[in-house]
Design a protein around this motif. Structure first.
Motif, PDB file in Angstrom:
ATOM      1  N   ALA A 116      -1.814   2.087  -6.237  1.00  0.00           N
ATOM      2  CA  ALA A 116      -2.267   2.190  -4.901  1.00  0.00           C
ATOM      3  C   ALA A 116      -2.739   0.355  -4.854  1.00  0.00           C
ATOM      4  CB  ALA A 116      -3.575   2.483  -4.270  1.00  0.00           C
ATOM      5  N   SER A 117      -3.325  -0.218  -5.906  1.00  0.00           N
ATOM      6  CA  SER A 117      -3.314  -1.918  -6.147  1.00  0.00           C
ATOM      7  C   SER A 117      -1.968  -2.216  -6.084  1.00  0.00           C
ATOM      8  CB  SER A 117      -4.646  -1.762  -7.112  1.00  0.00           C
ATOM      9  OG  SER A 117      -5.992  -1.536  -6.663  1.00  0.00           O
ATOM     10  N   LEU A 118      -1.352  -1.885  -6.824  1.00  0.00           N
ATOM     11  CA  LEU A 118      -0.407  -3.012  -7.074  1.00  0.00           C
ATOM     12  C   LEU A 118       1.039  -3.017  -5.751  1.00  0.00           C
ATOM     13  CD1 LEU A 118       0.954  -4.704  -9.068  1.00  0.00           C
ATOM     14  CD2 LEU A 118       1.945  -2.813 -10.303  1.00  0.00           C
ATOM     15  N   ALA A 119       0.694  -1.988  -5.484  1.00  0.00           N
ATOM     16  CA  ALA A 119       1.394  -1.834  -3.608  1.00  0.00           C
ATOM     17  C   ALA A 119       0.873  -2.563  -2.554  1.00  0.00           C
ATOM     18  CB  ALA A 119       1.972  -0.217  -3.603  1.00  0.00           C
ATOM     19  N   TYR A 120      -0.542  -1.643  -2.383  1.00  0.00           N
ATOM     20  CA  TYR A 120      -1.206  -2.520  -1.204  1.00  0.00           C
ATOM     21  C   TYR A 120      -2.015  -3.351  -1.400  1.00  0.00           C
ATOM     22  CZ  TYR A 120       1.245   1.649   0.172  1.00  0.00           C
ATOM     23  OH  TYR A 120       2.430   2.782   0.450  1.00  0.00           O
ATOM     24  N   ILE A 177      -7.796   5.155  -3.647  1.00  0.00           N
ATOM     25  CA  ILE A 177      -7.512   4.614  -3.406  1.00  0.00           C
ATOM     26  C   ILE A 177      -8.503   5.074  -1.627  1.00  0.00           C
ATOM     27  CG2 ILE A 177      -6.981   7.602  -1.324  1.00  0.00           C
ATOM     28  CD1 ILE A 177      -6.682   9.301  -4.071  1.00  0.00           C
ATOM     29  N   GLY A 178      -9.604   4.991  -1.949  1.00  0.00           N
ATOM     30  CA  GLY A 178     -10.322   5.079  -1.028  1.00  0.00           C
ATOM     31  C   GLY A 178     -10.559   3.360  -0.770  1.00  0.00           C
ATOM     32  N   GLN A 179     -10.237   2.288  -1.389  1.00  0.00           N
ATOM     33  CA  GLN A 179     -10.776   0.893  -0.972  1.00  0.00           C
ATOM     34  C   GLN A 179      -9.060   1.064   0.050  1.00  0.00           C
ATOM     35  OE1 GLN A 179      -8.334  -1.192  -4.392  1.00  0.00           O
ATOM     36  NE2 GLN A 179      -6.985  -0.167  -4.528  1.00  0.00           N
ATOM     37  N   LEU A 180      -8.872   2.015   0.767  1.00  0.00           N
ATOM     38  CA  LEU A 180      -7.179   1.087   1.708  1.00  0.00           C
ATOM     39  C   LEU A 180      -7.600   1.915   2.810  1.00  0.00           C
ATOM     40  CD1 LEU A 180      -4.017   2.683  -0.551  1.00  0.00           C
ATOM     41  CD2 LEU A 180      -5.086  -0.154  -0.386  1.00  0.00           C
ATOM     42  N   PHE A 184     -12.517  -0.143   5.225  1.00  0.00           N
ATOM     43  CA  PHE A 184     -12.406  -0.927   4.227  1.00  0.00           C
ATOM     44  C   PHE A 184     -11.262  -2.006   4.256  1.00  0.00           C
ATOM     45  CE2 PHE A 184     -14.602   1.880   0.975  1.00  0.00           C
ATOM     46  CZ  PHE A 184     -15.913   1.401   1.829  1.00  0.00           C
ATOM     47  N   THR A 185     -10.345  -2.208   3.432  1.00  0.00           N
ATOM     48  CA  THR A 185      -8.935  -2.971   3.991  1.00  0.00           C
ATOM     49  C   THR A 185      -7.800  -2.934   5.032  1.00  0.00           C
ATOM     50  OG1 THR A 185      -8.213  -2.178   1.993  1.00  0.00           O
ATOM     51  CG2 THR A 185      -9.458  -4.044   1.448  1.00  0.00           C
ATOM     52  N   ILE A 222      -7.682  -6.540   5.914  1.00  0.00           N
ATOM     53  CA  ILE A 222      -7.048  -7.034   5.103  1.00  0.00           C
ATOM     54  C   ILE A 222      -5.437  -7.014   5.937  1.00  0.00           C
ATOM     55  CG2 ILE A 222      -8.208  -8.445   3.918  1.00  0.00           C
ATOM     56  CD1 ILE A 222      -6.377  -6.660   1.655  1.00  0.00           C
ATOM     57  N   SER A 223      -5.563  -5.987   6.488  1.00  0.00           N
ATOM     58  CA  SER A 223      -3.917  -5.715   6.782  1.00  0.00           C
ATOM     59  C   SER A 223      -3.170  -6.614   7.999  1.00  0.00           C
ATOM     60  CB  SER A 223      -3.739  -4.273   7.444  1.00  0.00           C
ATOM     61  OG  SER A 223      -4.937  -4.822   9.004  1.00  0.00           O
ATOM     62  N   GLN A 224      -3.529  -7.438   8.509  1.00  0.00           N
ATOM     63  CA  GLN A 224      -3.114  -8.505   9.025  1.00  0.00           C
ATOM     64  C   GLN A 224      -3.402 -10.064   8.589  1.00  0.00           C
ATOM     65  OE1 GLN A 224      -0.997  -6.957  11.289  1.00  0.00           O
ATOM     66  NE2 GLN A 224      -1.449  -5.548  11.319  1.00  0.00           N
ATOM     67  N   ASN A 225      -3.693 -10.899   8.111  1.00  0.00           N
ATOM     68  CA  ASN A 225      -4.633 -11.509   7.434  1.00  0.00           C
ATOM     69  C   ASN A 225      -4.911 -11.800   6.054  1.00  0.00           C
ATOM     70  OD1 ASN A 225      -3.600 -13.170   9.891  1.00  0.00           O
ATOM     71  ND2 ASN A 225      -5.792 -12.186  10.827  1.00  0.00           N
ATOM     72  N   PRO A 226      -3.853 -12.272   4.905  1.00  0.00           N
ATOM     73  CA  PRO A 226      -4.399 -12.137   4.058  1.00  0.00           C
ATOM     74  C   PRO A 226      -5.627 -12.912   3.764  1.00  0.00           C
ATOM     75  CG  PRO A 226      -1.782 -12.360   3.935  1.00  0.00           C
ATOM     76  CD  PRO A 226      -2.876 -12.290   5.198  1.00  0.00           C
ATOM     77  N   PRO A 227      -6.315 -12.225   3.279  1.00  0.00           N
ATOM     78  CA  PRO A 227      -8.119 -12.961   2.649  1.00  0.00           C
ATOM     79  C   PRO A 227      -7.490 -14.427   1.622  1.00  0.00           C
ATOM     80  CG  PRO A 227      -7.804 -11.132   1.495  1.00  0.00           C
ATOM     81  CD  PRO A 227      -6.844 -10.699   1.757  1.00  0.00           C
ATOM     82  N   VAL A 228      -8.538 -15.286   1.908  1.00  0.00           N
ATOM     83  CA  VAL A 228      -7.908 -16.829   0.896  1.00  0.00           C
ATOM     84  C   VAL A 228      -8.869 -16.314  -0.455  1.00  0.00           C
ATOM     85  CG1 VAL A 228      -7.537 -18.401   2.780  1.00  0.00           C
ATOM     86  CG2 VAL A 228      -9.817 -17.386   2.480  1.00  0.00           C
TER      87      VAL A 228
END
Length: 252
Positions: A116-120, A177-180, A184-185, A222-228
């Motif tokens: 999940a972390s690597l994919a999303y 899983i939950g982080q997605l 949250f994100t 962060i689905s639309q704008n990646p965090p800096v």
């Protein structure tokens, strides 16, 4: 219960670190949380010689048991160690077959749910890693395979992954899983997975959830704008301070 005999090294944004923190918060076992930056060669980093002398793999989370002068890394191993040491048999059952079911999932987890972390998460939060499209697509495929297995097998007849009660298998799975989730994100739609969605909701009621996931609430959608990097650092600092404040009041 005050316990200054354990140190946990890491950052709250790390999925694996959150799993270990959740176990400790669930049992209200106090510890020292040492903010440690993955990949850094600075004094507070995982590539610093002092850190590597204790933890040769140079990763987080890591545990230092001051009383026994014992050092170890890897979140699943740390959770198992803590449950064995303090006899938390609700999170890690004592019976051979019941425990084997938990171990079964923990071994399975690495190349399925953990993707999940690597994919999303990583492609949005850490574009500097330069993950290729092929790597991301393979991770998505593996994660969805794992999610389907949870939906149709593990969670089809069970409330939690290994039965009627949450274990460290659930904690390991949820931090990925939950982080997605939307709160949250907001990086994945779980609506087509009713069993997983129900389980996600149930897991939010497991003691310690809100404290260790405040870092994700601070990071937000962060689905639309990646965090800096400043966003990630700010969320980590707020999450760390929250955990430190909670630890200071464990006995109150």
């Amino acid at each position: 219960m005050i316990n200054n005999k354990i140190k946990i090294y890491g950052v709250p944004m790390s999925q694996a670190v959150r799993a270990v923190l959740w176990v400790l918060f669930n049992k209200k076992l106090s510890f020292d949380f040492v903010l440690t930056v993955p990949g850094s060669k600075e004094e507070n980093g995982t590539r610093h010689p002092n850190y590597l002398s204790k933890f040769p793999n140079g990763t987080i989370p890591a545990l230092e048991d001051i009383e026994s002068k014992f050092f170890m890394a890897e979140s699943h191993a740390i959770m198992s160690y803590l449950c064995n040491k303090y006899e938390w048999i609700d999170l890690y059952p004592k019976g051979h077959e019941e425990r084997a079911k938990v171990d079964d999932f923990l071994h399975y987890h690495h190349r399925n749910i953990k993707e999940a972390s690597l994919a999303y998460f990583a492609p949005m939060a850490r574009p500097d890693l330069g993950l290729t499209e092929d790597v991301i697509n393979m991770a998505k495929k593996l994660f969805k395979n794992g999610l389907n297995a949870l939906e149709t097998q593990w969670l089809n007849n069970n409330t939690f992954i290994c039965g009627d009660n949450p274990t460290i298998a659930d904690i390991a799975a949820y931090v990925e899983i939950g982080q997605l989730q939307k709160q949250f994100t907001n990086l994945f739609d779980f609506q087509p997975f009713p069993n997983v969605s129900r389980w996600l909701k149930d897991m939010t009621q497991v003691k310690g959830h809100d404290d260790v996931h405040l870092v994700l609430a601070e990071l937000g959608d962060i689905s639309q704008n990646p965090p800096v990097m400043e966003d990630l650092m700010g969320a980590n600092i707020k999450g760390f301070k929250h955990i430190a404040n909670k630890l200071a009041n464990f006995d109150k």
